[in-house]
Design a protein around this motif. Structure first.
Motif, PDB file in Angstrom:
ATOM      1  N   UNK A 113       0.831  -1.126  -0.145  1.00  0.00           N
ATOM      2  CA  UNK A 113      -0.007   0.064  -0.011  1.00  0.00           C
ATOM      3  C   UNK A 113       0.935   1.395   0.018  1.00  0.00           C
ATOM      4  N   UNK A 114       0.662   2.202  -0.935  1.00  0.00           N
ATOM      5  CA  UNK A 114       1.238   3.228  -1.116  1.00  0.00           C
ATOM      6  C   UNK A 114       0.220   4.457  -0.713  1.00  0.00           C
ATOM      7  N   UNK A 115       0.715   5.301   0.230  1.00  0.00           N
ATOM      8  CA  UNK A 115      -0.280   6.461   0.366  1.00  0.00           C
ATOM      9  C   UNK A 115       0.253   7.639  -0.117  1.00  0.00           C
ATOM     10  N   UNK A 116      -0.899   8.419  -0.799  1.00  0.00           N
ATOM     11  CA  UNK A 116      -0.434   9.581  -1.595  1.00  0.00           C
ATOM     12  C   UNK A 116      -1.421  10.475  -1.496  1.00  0.00           C
ATOM     13  N   UNK A 117      -1.232  11.691  -1.965  1.00  0.00           N
ATOM     14  CA  UNK A 117      -2.293  12.810  -1.909  1.00  0.00           C
ATOM     15  C   UNK A 117      -2.210  13.666  -3.236  1.00  0.00           C
ATOM     16  N   UNK A 118      -3.125  13.746  -3.865  1.00  0.00           N
ATOM     17  CA  UNK A 118      -3.102  14.365  -5.253  1.00  0.00           C
ATOM     18  C   UNK A 118      -4.443  15.285  -5.213  1.00  0.00           C
ATOM     19  N   UNK A 119      -4.001  16.608  -5.213  1.00  0.00           N
ATOM     20  CA  UNK A 119      -5.002  17.804  -5.055  1.00  0.00           C
ATOM     21  C   UNK A 119      -5.815  17.725  -6.373  1.00  0.00           C
ATOM     22  N   UNK A 120      -5.669  17.388  -7.408  1.00  0.00           N
ATOM     23  CA  UNK A 120      -6.551  17.393  -8.634  1.00  0.00           C
ATOM     24  C   UNK A 120      -7.629  16.254  -8.221  1.00  0.00           C
ATOM     25  N   UNK A 121      -7.473  15.216  -7.593  1.00  0.00           N
ATOM     26  CA  UNK A 121      -8.395  14.218  -7.254  1.00  0.00           C
ATOM     27  C   UNK A 121      -9.282  14.862  -6.315  1.00  0.00           C
ATOM     28  N   UNK A 122      -8.703  15.577  -5.246  1.00  0.00           N
ATOM     29  CA  UNK A 122      -9.751  16.158  -4.383  1.00  0.00           C
ATOM     30  C   UNK A 122     -10.482  17.578  -4.978  1.00  0.00           C
ATOM     31  N   UNK A 123      -9.920  18.111  -5.887  1.00  0.00           N
ATOM     32  CA  UNK A 123     -10.619  19.166  -6.629  1.00  0.00           C
ATOM     33  C   UNK A 123     -11.863  18.622  -7.514  1.00  0.00           C
ATOM     34  N   UNK A 124     -11.540  17.496  -8.194  1.00  0.00           N
ATOM     35  CA  UNK A 124     -12.353  16.745  -9.218  1.00  0.00           C
ATOM     36  C   UNK A 124     -13.573  16.290  -8.289  1.00  0.00           C
ATOM     37  N   UNK A 125     -13.319  15.699  -7.154  1.00  0.00           N
ATOM     38  CA  UNK A 125     -14.483  15.075  -6.222  1.00  0.00           C
ATOM     39  C   UNK A 125     -15.274  16.212  -5.741  1.00  0.00           C
ATOM     40  N   UNK A 126     -14.734  17.163  -5.368  1.00  0.00           N
ATOM     41  CA  UNK A 126     -15.479  18.380  -4.865  1.00  0.00           C
ATOM     42  C   UNK A 126     -16.655  18.824  -6.057  1.00  0.00           C
ATOM     43  N   UNK A 127     -16.109  18.897  -7.371  1.00  0.00           N
ATOM     44  CA  UNK A 127     -16.788  19.367  -8.617  1.00  0.00           C
ATOM     45  C   UNK A 127     -17.668  18.605  -8.639  1.00  0.00           C
ATOM     46  N   UNK A 128     -17.652  17.057  -8.705  1.00  0.00           N
ATOM     47  CA  UNK A 128     -18.659  16.071  -9.069  1.00  0.00           C
ATOM     48  C   UNK A 128     -19.635  16.269  -7.901  1.00  0.00           C
ATOM     49  N   UNK A 129     -19.300  16.255  -6.663  1.00  0.00           N
ATOM     50  CA  UNK A 129     -20.239  16.283  -5.430  1.00  0.00           C
ATOM     51  C   UNK A 129     -21.142  17.367  -5.671  1.00  0.00           C
ATOM     52  N   UNK A 130     -20.666  18.808  -5.980  1.00  0.00           N
ATOM     53  CA  UNK A 130     -21.226  19.998  -6.274  1.00  0.00           C
ATOM     54  C   UNK A 130     -22.505  19.824  -7.663  1.00  0.00           C
ATOM     55  N   UNK A 131     -21.906  19.123  -8.355  1.00  0.00           N
ATOM     56  CA  UNK A 131     -22.708  18.960  -9.772  1.00  0.00           C
ATOM     57  C   UNK A 131     -23.938  18.543  -9.446  1.00  0.00           C
ATOM     58  N   UNK A 132     -23.925  17.315  -8.523  1.00  0.00           N
ATOM     59  CA  UNK A 132     -24.995  16.445  -8.348  1.00  0.00           C
ATOM     60  C   UNK A 132     -25.651  16.740  -6.978  1.00  0.00           C
ATOM     61  N   UNK A 133     -25.246  18.217  -6.524  1.00  0.00           N
ATOM     62  CA  UNK A 133     -25.563  18.488  -5.240  1.00  0.00           C
ATOM     63  C   UNK A 133     -25.351  17.765  -4.003  1.00  0.00           C
ATOM     64  N   UNK A 134     -24.298  17.138  -3.831  1.00  0.00           N
ATOM     65  CA  UNK A 134     -23.941  16.422  -2.867  1.00  0.00           C
ATOM     66  C   UNK A 134     -22.971  17.460  -1.853  1.00  0.00           C
ATOM     67  N   UNK A 135     -23.115  17.269  -0.547  1.00  0.00           N
ATOM     68  CA  UNK A 135     -21.985  17.874   0.361  1.00  0.00           C
ATOM     69  C   UNK A 135     -21.248  16.541   0.873  1.00  0.00           C
ATOM     70  N   UNK A 136     -19.999  16.344   0.315  1.00  0.00           N
ATOM     71  CA  UNK A 136     -18.966  15.325   0.837  1.00  0.00           C
ATOM     72  C   UNK A 136     -18.688  15.296   2.296  1.00  0.00           C
ATOM     73  N   UNK A 137     -18.907  14.378   2.798  1.00  0.00           N
ATOM     74  CA  UNK A 137     -18.618  14.137   4.156  1.00  0.00           C
ATOM     75  C   UNK A 137     -17.438  13.227   4.359  1.00  0.00           C
ATOM     76  N   UNK A 138     -16.865  12.391   3.315  1.00  0.00           N
ATOM     77  CA  UNK A 138     -15.983  11.374   3.656  1.00  0.00           C
ATOM     78  C   UNK A 138     -15.906  10.803   2.200  1.00  0.00           C
ATOM     79  N   UNK A 139     -14.541  10.024   1.868  1.00  0.00           N
ATOM     80  CA  UNK A 139     -14.458   9.299   0.689  1.00  0.00           C
ATOM     81  C   UNK A 139     -13.451   8.371   0.823  1.00  0.00           C
TER      82      UNK A 139
END
Length: 164
Positions: free
Chosen positions: A117-143
């Protein structure tokens, strides 16, 4: 993209901070910090990897403590709610946990052959997740984000073993 492994256990100062945070959390719920709960917290913070409840039980017993599997199972939801550990699905390994206190959010790359297991952080993923959630009216609480594949070491080993 930043990559890291949980390569160092929480420093003693971090353990003291986590314990103080856990004590405050339990106090707000009219619960006490028992010696067993403290031992479970300390064992979780010493882990450098993803772990199961049974791993904590083994760690505590190896250190000379007495704890039951049921007690650890009852304590884990408190540690999760307090933000000390977080559940993680490390593909196919069932419910695992990892230290969350004092650590930044991250996602996982998982080798399906050696289970590395390699742990990583990629801000582009985080931004995309927020965009997708907003597009469908979701408030992300976790993923939970896991990328599953074959690591370089396993690919090299496979290539070395395959006849040409």
């Amino acid at each position: 993209m930043r990559t890291h492994r949980n390569s160092a256990p929480a420093a003693e100062a971090g353990v003291d901070q986590a314990l103080a945070s856990f004590q405050s959390f339990l106090h707000r719920r009219s619960l006490r910090v028992t010696p067993v709960r403290e031992a479970i917290l300390r064992a979780a913070l010493r882990r450098q990897d993803h772990f199961r409840v049974e791993d904590l039980v083994d760690d505590i017993r190896r250190a000379g403590g007495a704890v039951s599997v049921a007690t650890v199972y009852r304590a884990i939801p408190l540690l999760v709610e307090a933000g000390i550990v977080e559940p993680t699905e490390v593909s196919g390994d069932g419910r695992c946990y990892e230290t969350a206190f004092g650590r930044e959010h991250h996602d996982h790359l998982i080798c399906r052959e050696c289970r590395r297991v390699v742990e990583f952080h990629f801000e582009a993923f985080e931004m995309l997740q927020r965009e997708v959630a907003a597009k469908y009216g979701f408030l992300l609480t976790d993923h939970v984000h896991e990328l599953i594949g074959v690591c370089g070491d396993c690919r090299q080993s496979r290539e070395a073993q395959s006849p040409d």
